[in-house]
Design an enzyme around this catalytic site. Structure first.
Site, PDB file in Angstrom:
ATOM      1  CG  HIS A 150      -9.954   6.276 -10.723  1.00 58.70           C
ATOM      2  ND1 HIS A 150     -10.601   6.993  -9.897  1.00 58.70           N
ATOM      3  CD2 HIS A 150      -8.591   6.581 -10.298  1.00 58.70           C
ATOM      4  CE1 HIS A 150      -9.718   7.543  -9.032  1.00 58.70           C
ATOM      5  NE2 HIS A 150      -8.443   7.278  -9.286  1.00 58.70           N
ATOM      6  CD  GLU A 162      -7.488   9.591  -6.690  1.00 57.38           C
ATOM      7  OE1 GLU A 162      -6.684   8.677  -6.618  1.00 57.38           O
ATOM      8  OE2 GLU A 162      -7.980  10.095  -7.813  1.00 57.38           O
ATOM      9  CG  HIS A 179      -5.905   3.813  -7.427  1.00 58.69           C
ATOM     10  ND1 HIS A 179      -6.326   4.344  -6.413  1.00 58.69           N
ATOM     11  CD2 HIS A 179      -5.719   4.938  -8.528  1.00 58.69           C
ATOM     12  CE1 HIS A 179      -6.614   5.575  -6.421  1.00 58.69           C
ATOM     13  NE2 HIS A 179      -6.348   6.141  -7.592  1.00 58.69           N
ATOM     14  CD  GLU A 180      -4.608   5.562 -12.354  1.00 57.12           C
ATOM     15  OE1 GLU A 180      -5.549   6.006 -13.096  1.00 57.12           O
ATOM     16  OE2 GLU A 180      -4.053   6.054 -11.234  1.00 57.12           O
TER      17      GLU A 180
HETATM   18 ZN   LIG Z   1      -6.670   7.960  -8.635  1.00 58.74          ZN
END
Ligand SMILES: [Zn+2]
Length: 482
Positions: free
Chosen positions: A348, A424, A344-345
């Site tokens: 980004h 997100e 997930h990170e």
């Molecule tokens: Zn995030």
């Protein structure tokens, strides 16, 4: 005061209260939800135990009451500060101090620096009681606080000193640039803000953050290898991995990355990692003991005749089962879940969310400085705040950016919060596209439980406040495409 000045002053105060009542209305809506939702909602029955849900509800209620009280007192203090000409008061005291130290004549830069220091001391003192109550009463009550009084005091002093070391030269430079920059000072101001931003982004992780928390490189092992594999599969220029001792502060957990170009670093909170968080260490010690017992048992069994071997295996299996059960109750995530969180990170990063945010921030600063350039000689603005015979740059700067811009800041804040939620969802989808959908769901549930996040939200409250979508929305979005 003349009509125009009065109108401006009361207009500013009026807007601040308008915004306050709007936020109060939203938080009351959410407060009612905390009060009334006593049963675990149907769609969460499999995810959250009744016990965790109740704990999260009580935690939410306490936080909500605290922020209502804090919000009201802060508004009261700010209103009194404005009405009593607080800026003028501190500006005059700064002059008295300078004179006492033998500074003659008018040196606006030094005068502004002393003013900045005094107002920072003032706002630190005002926020201190709230910070103490939040850490040592509220978080303590719900088992999150890990700070000792000594750590808290040292932390606050360090933060104050580091803050001044950064703020005071910036104040000096801003005053200098505005006074010497001519018609296009707003442009130079913008360039300067860009340099400061990049300087802090470079210096902060290596020199400032370690003053506050301990960063240790993630030791060689399975987790490290798996993270390296993930990074290289995405061509993420991973330079180093750290574990930060967040557990000294609180047991809330997290992960993030930072750094420029080819030198990116990943930071994991020890509270995120099952094998590192000190909370599990006690359990781990017990488990070691169990294991030792098990070993001796095994030896004993082996000494007996072969007939008994079957029983020994059963024993072993039972022991393993109970250890696994214990594992589920532990805080922190398994390796697979940590990898999913990092997926997930890194999403980004891959989707340029950080750069996009940085661009928005720079465009926004440019606009603000441009407007400040147009307004900073507007005499009414200074008079409204009690400044009759002088128009200090720093005071104009505060009034414009803090007060005149507050409607704009409110709208921008709402826009940025919505954008962040969108990012997100995108980062979740990215982790899912790497095949970590299931593990990410597990991690999100675990983190929500560890942090006692309350999963039921008033939609309006959530839209206004949440930079991260609530748990259920994220799970739904992932499961829909899984
Ligand atoms: Zn995030």
């Amino acid at each position: 005061m003349e009509v125009e000045e009065k109108t401006l002053l009361y207009g500013i105060i009026g807007f601040l209260w308008l915004e306050y009542f709007w936020e109060l209305y939203l938080s009351r809506r959410q407060h009612r939800i905390y009060e009334r939702t006593v049963e675990v909602p149907l769609e969460l029955k499999d995810i959250l135990s009744k016990e965790t849900f109740e704990k999260a509800r009580l935690y939410g209620l306490d936080k909500s009451s605290f922020s209502t009280l804090k919000g009201f007192l802060s508004m009261l203090i700010s209103t009194i500060f404005i009405l009593l000409f607080g800026f003028l008061y501190f500006w005059n005291i700064s002059r008295d101090i300078l004179i006492r130290f033998g500074f003659q004549g008018n040196n606006e830069i030094i005068h502004s620096m002393v003013f900045g220091l005094l107002t920072n001391i003032y706002s630190t003192l005002i926020s201190l009681p709230f910070g103490i109550y939040y850490t040592f009463v509220l978080e303590e009550k719900h088992g999150f606080n890990k700070q000792t009084v000594g750590f808290f005091v040292k932390d606050k002093i360090k933060a104050f000193l580091v803050g001044q070391l950064i703020m005071l030269p910036v104040i000096a430079a801003v005053v200098k640039i505005v006074r010497a920059g001519g018609d296009y000072f707003f442009f130079y101001l913008w360039l300067f803000s860009m340099i400061v931003t990049f300087f802090l982004l470079t210096v902060y992780p290596d020199y400032i953050a370690p003053l506050f928390d301990k960063y240790t490189p993630l030791p060689e092992g399975d987790l490290r290898t798996k993270i390296e594999e993930l990074a290289s599969s995405l061509q993420f220029p991973l330079y180093e991995m750290y574990v930060v001792e967040g557990s000294k502060r609180s047991v809330h957990s997290n992960a993030y990355f930072y750094g420029f170009y080819k030198k990116k670093r990943i930071v994991l909170f020890d509270t995120l990692l099952k094998d590192y968080t000190p909370i599990n260490k006690k359990d781990a010690a017990e488990k070691e003991e169990d294991k030792a017992k098990q070993e001796t048992q095994k030896e004993k069994v082996e000494l007996k005749d072969e007939e008994m071997e079957g029983k020994a295996n059963v024993d072993k299996k039972e022991n393993k089962d109970s250890a696994e059960k214990k594992n589920n109750e532990q805080k922190g995530c398994s390796d697979e879940e940590v990898i999913a969180v990092l997926g997930h990170e890194l999403g980004h990063w891959k989707l340029n969310h950080v750069i996009k945010n940085l661009c928005i921030m720079q465009i926004n600063l440019f606009l603000m400085f441009l407007v400040f350039g147009l307004l900073f000689q507007y005499k009414t603005m200074y008079r409204a705040f009690g400044f009759v015979d002088e128009e200090p740059v720093l005071i104009g700067f505060f009034i414009v950016l803090q007060f005149l811009f507050s409607p704009y800041n409110t709208v921008l804040g709402y826009f940025l919060t919505s954008l962040s939620r969108r990012f997100e969802f995108q980062a979740d989808a990215f982790a899912q596209s790497l095949g970590h959908g299931k593990a990410l769901c597990d991690a999100l549930i675990k983190l929500n439980t560890d942090n006692l996040g309350f999963p039921v939200y008033d939609p309006l409250f959530s839209k206004w406040h949440h930079s991260h979508p609530p748990l259920l929305q994220r799970l739904n979005a992932i499961q829909k495409t899984e």
